[in-house]
Scaffold this active site. Structure first.
Site, PDB file in Angstrom:
ATOM      1  N   GLY A  12       0.832  -1.195   0.000  1.00 55.19           N
ATOM      2  CA  GLY A  12       0.000   0.000   0.000  1.00 55.19           C
ATOM      3  C   GLY A  12       0.862   1.238   0.000  1.00 55.19           C
ATOM      4  O   GLY A  12       2.043   1.187  -0.330  1.00 55.19           O
ATOM      5  N   CYS A  13       0.294   2.330   0.380  1.00 57.86           N
ATOM      6  CA  CYS A  13       0.992   3.615   0.393  1.00 57.86           C
ATOM      7  C   CYS A  13       2.325   3.495   1.126  1.00 57.86           C
ATOM      8  O   CYS A  13       2.375   3.061   2.267  1.00 57.86           O
ATOM      9  CB  CYS A  13       0.100   4.657   1.058  1.00 57.86           C
ATOM     10  SG  CYS A  13       0.877   6.261   1.215  1.00 57.86           S
TER      11      CYS A  13
END
Length: 164
Positions: A12-13
Protein backbone atom coordinates in the site's frame (compact mmCIF):
# COMPACT_ATOMS: atom_id res chain seq x y z
CA UNK A 1 30.08 -5.37 13.73
CA UNK A 2 26.88 -5.12 11.70
CA UNK A 3 25.78 -7.50 8.98
CA UNK A 4 23.86 -5.08 6.75
CA UNK A 5 21.22 -6.34 4.33
CA UNK A 6 18.32 -4.87 2.37
CA UNK A 7 14.72 -6.02 2.03
CA UNK A 8 12.15 -4.81 -0.51
CA UNK A 9 8.43 -4.93 0.21
CA UNK A 10 5.23 -3.17 -0.82
CA UNK A 11 1.95 -3.06 1.04
CA UNK A 12 0.00 0.00 0.00
CA UNK A 13 0.99 3.61 0.39
CA UNK A 14 4.71 3.70 1.05
CA UNK A 15 4.53 6.52 3.62
CA UNK A 16 2.73 4.50 6.27
CA UNK A 17 4.92 1.44 5.95
CA UNK A 18 8.06 3.56 6.18
CA UNK A 19 6.74 5.36 9.25
CA UNK A 20 6.14 2.11 11.12
CA UNK A 21 9.31 0.27 10.08
CA UNK A 22 11.72 3.12 10.75
CA UNK A 23 11.72 2.62 14.53
CA UNK A 24 11.90 -1.17 14.61
CA UNK A 25 14.85 -2.88 16.27
CA UNK A 26 17.62 -3.55 13.77
CA UNK A 27 16.27 -1.21 11.07
CA UNK A 28 19.10 1.08 10.04
CA UNK A 29 17.37 3.02 7.24
CA UNK A 30 14.20 3.15 5.16
CA UNK A 31 13.58 4.70 1.78
CA UNK A 32 10.36 4.86 -0.21
CA UNK A 33 10.24 4.29 -3.94
CA UNK A 34 8.95 2.39 -6.92
CA UNK A 35 9.60 -1.25 -7.70
CA UNK A 36 8.41 -4.00 -10.00
CA UNK A 37 7.14 -1.89 -12.88
CA UNK A 38 7.54 -1.18 -16.55
CA UNK A 39 9.39 2.11 -16.97
CA UNK A 40 12.85 3.43 -16.20
CA UNK A 41 13.09 6.41 -13.85
CA UNK A 42 9.51 6.19 -12.55
CA UNK A 43 7.93 9.13 -10.76
CA UNK A 44 4.88 9.61 -8.58
CA UNK A 45 2.92 10.71 -11.67
CA UNK A 46 4.35 8.02 -13.99
CA UNK A 47 5.06 4.58 -12.54
CA UNK A 48 3.08 2.02 -14.58
CA UNK A 49 3.17 -1.40 -12.98
CA UNK A 50 5.43 -0.26 -10.15
CA UNK A 51 4.36 -0.78 -6.57
CA UNK A 52 4.84 1.92 -3.98
CA UNK A 53 7.47 0.06 -2.01
CA UNK A 54 10.10 0.52 0.61
CA UNK A 55 13.75 -0.41 0.79
CA UNK A 56 14.64 -1.48 4.31
CA UNK A 57 18.28 -1.55 5.33
CA UNK A 58 18.72 -3.73 8.38
CA UNK A 59 21.34 -5.28 10.62
CA UNK A 60 20.91 -9.04 10.43
CA UNK A 61 22.55 -9.36 13.85
CA UNK A 62 19.56 -7.51 15.33
CA UNK A 63 16.62 -8.60 13.15
CA UNK A 64 15.97 -11.02 10.33
CA UNK A 65 14.20 -11.08 7.00
CA UNK A 66 11.62 -13.39 8.59
CA UNK A 67 10.98 -10.91 11.42
CA UNK A 68 10.62 -8.07 8.90
CA UNK A 69 8.00 -10.09 7.01
CA UNK A 70 6.23 -10.96 10.26
CA UNK A 71 5.83 -7.25 11.03
CA UNK A 72 4.86 -6.54 7.41
CA UNK A 73 1.88 -8.88 7.82
CA UNK A 74 0.85 -7.19 11.04
CA UNK A 75 0.66 -3.63 9.61
CA UNK A 76 -1.24 -4.02 6.33
CA UNK A 77 -4.07 -6.18 5.02
CA UNK A 78 -2.41 -8.79 2.81
CA UNK A 79 -5.72 -10.33 1.71
CA UNK A 80 -6.87 -7.44 -0.47
CA UNK A 81 -5.74 -7.44 -4.09
CA UNK A 82 -4.34 -4.13 -5.33
CA UNK A 83 -5.80 -2.19 -2.44
CA UNK A 84 -5.00 -0.77 0.99
CA UNK A 85 -7.52 1.49 2.69
CA UNK A 86 -8.77 4.08 0.19
CA UNK A 87 -5.88 3.43 -2.20
CA UNK A 88 -6.69 1.22 -5.19
CA UNK A 89 -4.61 -0.06 -8.10
CA UNK A 90 -1.51 -2.16 -8.74
CA UNK A 91 0.64 0.54 -7.11
CA UNK A 92 -0.91 -0.50 -3.80
CA UNK A 93 -0.47 -4.26 -4.10
CA UNK A 94 0.98 -6.39 -1.35
CA UNK A 95 4.31 -7.71 -2.66
CA UNK A 96 7.62 -9.13 -1.51
CA UNK A 97 10.51 -8.59 -3.91
CA UNK A 98 12.87 -11.46 -3.17
CA UNK A 99 16.56 -11.17 -4.03
CA UNK A 100 17.42 -14.88 -3.93
CA UNK A 101 15.87 -18.30 -3.43
CA UNK A 102 16.47 -18.18 0.33
CA UNK A 103 14.35 -15.02 0.66
CA UNK A 104 11.68 -16.55 -1.57
CA UNK A 105 11.55 -19.68 0.63
CA UNK A 106 11.32 -17.55 3.80
CA UNK A 107 8.50 -15.50 2.23
CA UNK A 108 6.60 -18.67 1.31
CA UNK A 109 7.07 -20.02 4.84
CA UNK A 110 5.80 -16.81 6.45
CA UNK A 111 2.79 -16.69 4.09
CA UNK A 112 1.92 -20.26 5.13
CA UNK A 113 2.21 -19.28 8.81
CA UNK A 114 0.02 -16.20 8.34
CA UNK A 115 -2.61 -18.20 6.43
CA UNK A 116 -2.60 -20.96 9.07
CA UNK A 117 -3.11 -18.38 11.84
CA UNK A 118 -6.54 -17.48 10.41
CA UNK A 119 -6.13 -13.98 11.89
CA UNK A 120 -7.07 -12.45 8.55
CA UNK A 121 -10.40 -13.09 6.85
CA UNK A 122 -9.27 -14.68 3.62
CA UNK A 123 -5.97 -15.90 2.22
CA UNK A 124 -2.81 -13.87 1.75
CA UNK A 125 -2.76 -12.33 -1.75
CA UNK A 126 0.82 -11.03 -1.51
CA UNK A 127 2.73 -11.51 -4.74
CA UNK A 128 6.27 -12.87 -4.67
CA UNK A 129 8.22 -11.05 -7.36
CA UNK A 130 11.91 -11.25 -8.22
CA UNK A 131 13.79 -8.08 -7.30
CA UNK A 132 14.82 -6.07 -10.34
CA UNK A 133 15.54 -2.45 -9.43
CA UNK A 134 14.39 -0.06 -6.74
CA UNK A 135 13.87 3.53 -7.79
CA UNK A 136 13.86 6.04 -4.89
CA UNK A 137 10.81 8.30 -4.81
CA UNK A 138 11.03 12.05 -4.97
CA UNK A 139 12.40 13.89 -1.90
CA UNK A 140 8.95 15.13 -0.84
CA UNK A 141 7.85 11.50 -0.35
CA UNK A 142 10.83 10.49 1.80
CA UNK A 143 10.16 10.60 5.56
CA UNK A 144 6.71 11.97 4.74
CA UNK A 145 5.05 11.18 8.05
CA UNK A 146 7.94 12.71 9.97
CA UNK A 147 7.47 15.91 7.99
CA UNK A 148 3.65 15.67 8.21
CA UNK A 149 2.81 13.86 11.48
CA UNK A 150 -0.93 13.95 10.77
CA UNK A 151 -0.53 12.92 7.13
CA UNK A 152 -2.57 10.18 5.48
CA UNK A 153 -1.78 6.56 6.23
CA UNK A 154 -3.78 3.35 6.16
CA UNK A 155 -1.12 1.43 8.10
CA UNK A 156 -1.21 0.58 11.76
CA UNK A 157 -0.39 -2.37 13.99
CA UNK A 158 -3.37 -4.67 13.61
CA UNK A 159 -1.91 -7.48 15.73
CA UNK A 160 0.42 -7.00 18.69
CA UNK A 161 1.53 -10.59 18.81
CA UNK A 162 3.90 -12.07 16.27
CA UNK A 163 2.86 -14.63 13.68
CA UNK A 164 6.19 -16.46 13.90
Amino acid sequence: MSNTKKAYIAGGCFWGMEGLFRNRKGILDTEVGYIGGENENPSYKNHPGHAEGIEITYDENQTSFKEILDYFYRIHNPTTVNRQGNDKGTSYRSAIFFQNEEEKAIAEEVIDIVNASKKWDGKVATTLEPYTKFWPAEPEHQDYLQKHPNGYTCHFERFEESFI
